[in-house]
Design a protein around this motif. Sequence first.
Motif, PDB file in Angstrom:
ATOM      1  N   GLN A 190      -4.058  -4.525  -1.460  1.00  0.00           N
ATOM      2  CA  GLN A 190      -2.877  -3.663  -1.421  1.00  0.00           C
ATOM      3  C   GLN A 190      -2.102  -3.725  -2.736  1.00  0.00           C
ATOM      4  O   GLN A 190      -1.611  -2.700  -3.231  1.00  0.00           O
ATOM      5  CB  GLN A 190      -1.985  -4.070  -0.256  1.00  0.00           C
ATOM      6  CG  GLN A 190      -0.747  -3.192  -0.085  1.00  0.00           C
ATOM      7  CD  GLN A 190       0.114  -3.647   1.077  1.00  0.00           C
ATOM      8  OE1 GLN A 190      -0.194  -4.650   1.717  1.00  0.00           O
ATOM      9  NE2 GLN A 190       1.187  -2.929   1.350  1.00  0.00           N
ATOM     10  N   GLU A 221      -3.999  -1.837  -5.446  1.00  0.00           N
ATOM     11  CA  GLU A 221      -3.930  -0.397  -5.202  1.00  0.00           C
ATOM     12  C   GLU A 221      -2.566   0.168  -5.612  1.00  0.00           C
ATOM     13  O   GLU A 221      -2.477   1.256  -6.194  1.00  0.00           O
ATOM     14  CB  GLU A 221      -4.198  -0.117  -3.722  1.00  0.00           C
ATOM     15  CG  GLU A 221      -4.128   1.352  -3.335  1.00  0.00           C
ATOM     16  CD  GLU A 221      -5.286   2.166  -3.883  1.00  0.00           C
ATOM     17  OE1 GLU A 221      -5.120   3.396  -4.042  1.00  0.00           O
ATOM     18  OE2 GLU A 221      -6.353   1.561  -4.151  1.00  0.00           O
ATOM     19  N   LYS A 242     -10.316  -4.443  -6.839  1.00  0.00           N
ATOM     20  CA  LYS A 242     -10.024  -4.231  -5.419  1.00  0.00           C
ATOM     21  C   LYS A 242     -11.296  -3.893  -4.647  1.00  0.00           C
ATOM     22  O   LYS A 242     -11.540  -4.413  -3.540  1.00  0.00           O
ATOM     23  CB  LYS A 242      -9.009  -3.099  -5.273  1.00  0.00           C
ATOM     24  CG  LYS A 242      -8.558  -2.864  -3.841  1.00  0.00           C
ATOM     25  CD  LYS A 242      -8.012  -1.462  -3.640  1.00  0.00           C
ATOM     26  CE  LYS A 242      -9.145  -0.459  -3.610  1.00  0.00           C
ATOM     27  NZ  LYS A 242      -8.719   0.880  -3.196  1.00  0.00           N
ATOM     28  N   ALA A 279      -6.465  -8.885   2.004  1.00  0.00           N
ATOM     29  CA  ALA A 279      -5.643  -7.706   2.283  1.00  0.00           C
ATOM     30  C   ALA A 279      -4.470  -7.605   1.317  1.00  0.00           C
ATOM     31  O   ALA A 279      -4.127  -6.511   0.847  1.00  0.00           O
ATOM     32  CB  ALA A 279      -5.144  -7.757   3.730  1.00  0.00           C
ATOM     33  N   TYR A 280      -3.870  -8.750   1.001  1.00  0.00           N
ATOM     34  CA  TYR A 280      -2.702  -8.724   0.102  1.00  0.00           C
ATOM     35  C   TYR A 280      -3.103  -8.269  -1.307  1.00  0.00           C
ATOM     36  O   TYR A 280      -2.446  -7.412  -1.901  1.00  0.00           O
ATOM     37  CB  TYR A 280      -2.061 -10.104   0.060  1.00  0.00           C
ATOM     38  CG  TYR A 280      -0.928 -10.201  -0.948  1.00  0.00           C
ATOM     39  CD1 TYR A 280       0.327  -9.686  -0.656  1.00  0.00           C
ATOM     40  CD2 TYR A 280      -1.135 -10.795  -2.190  1.00  0.00           C
ATOM     41  CE1 TYR A 280       1.360  -9.762  -1.573  1.00  0.00           C
ATOM     42  CE2 TYR A 280      -0.111 -10.872  -3.114  1.00  0.00           C
ATOM     43  CZ  TYR A 280       1.131 -10.353  -2.799  1.00  0.00           C
ATOM     44  OH  TYR A 280       2.148 -10.418  -3.718  1.00  0.00           O
TER      45      TYR A 280
END
Length: 302
Positions: free
Chosen positions: A84, A87, A237, A80-81
């Motif tokens: 993000q 992105e 990602k 998740a890190y």
Amino acid sequence: MSDTQQMILDPAIRDWVLIPIMIVMVLVGILRHHITMLITSAPKAPQLKAIRESKALLRGMRLRTFGNSIPQHAFACRKAYLAQAFEAGKYLKNPDAGKEGTPAPNPMTDPDMMEGMMEGMKKQMMNMVPQMLIMGWINFFFQGFVVIKLPFPLTPRFKSMLQSGVDTRDMDVTWVSSLSWYFLNLFGLGSVFSLILGDNNAAGVDMAAMSSMPGAMPGMGAPGQQQDFNKLFLAEKENILITPHAWDLENVEERLLKKYGKTVKKSITSSGSSPSANPVKKDSSMREKVKGVQNKGNSKRR
């Protein structure tokens, strides 16, 4: 044809054509090496932001490759890190480059890019100028000479390569012209230069510099182009998000006991619930099983 064709070369061709071409090629290679060392500037240390930008991609690749070595919650947090951060463009050297409406950076205004272009042009010049001079010298003084005969047979496909400058259709392919002898020395003296100057020398022909256009950066696909790290981060990602996870240490206690021939009693779980629904109970039950096996072993030894 090679068995019946006989040619006798004048020994003066060996003394005044064959050996001089080889000696001149060696001396020019040594001179090219020393001139290249003089005109090549010392490499600058890369910027911290550029290193951070490239290492971030490696971090994502390592997570996808070795993610099964960490537990599920640790993998999910990292996943998740990084998704993000990629992105949002957190690791970009120039964060404004990923925004819409921002013009593409001009490579002529980048000092690192300009320095790389100049280094590439210097190497290409040091490859082209000596070759042009030696080829002109050979064509002017030794055009049309047959200098040597190879001691092994070859197919007719090598005729155009070994007999450049000699237009004879019936001559055996093993005979080598003076211009072809120059090309054989050009690509075959690498071991001699390594013996004289060491492994990392600039005396031999640099194929990368010959094949590249002026202004091409090392490692770039086309001249004047920079890698778009924003697109690379977005692609990484997507790769991270679709990467599955299967922990390599799942049920490692049971596998270890089975490996050494120990029986493991599986706990009865309620219907509709998975064995991993209550990890605290599972860990306590596994500890009790291990202690029970150890107690049995100790009682047998007594």
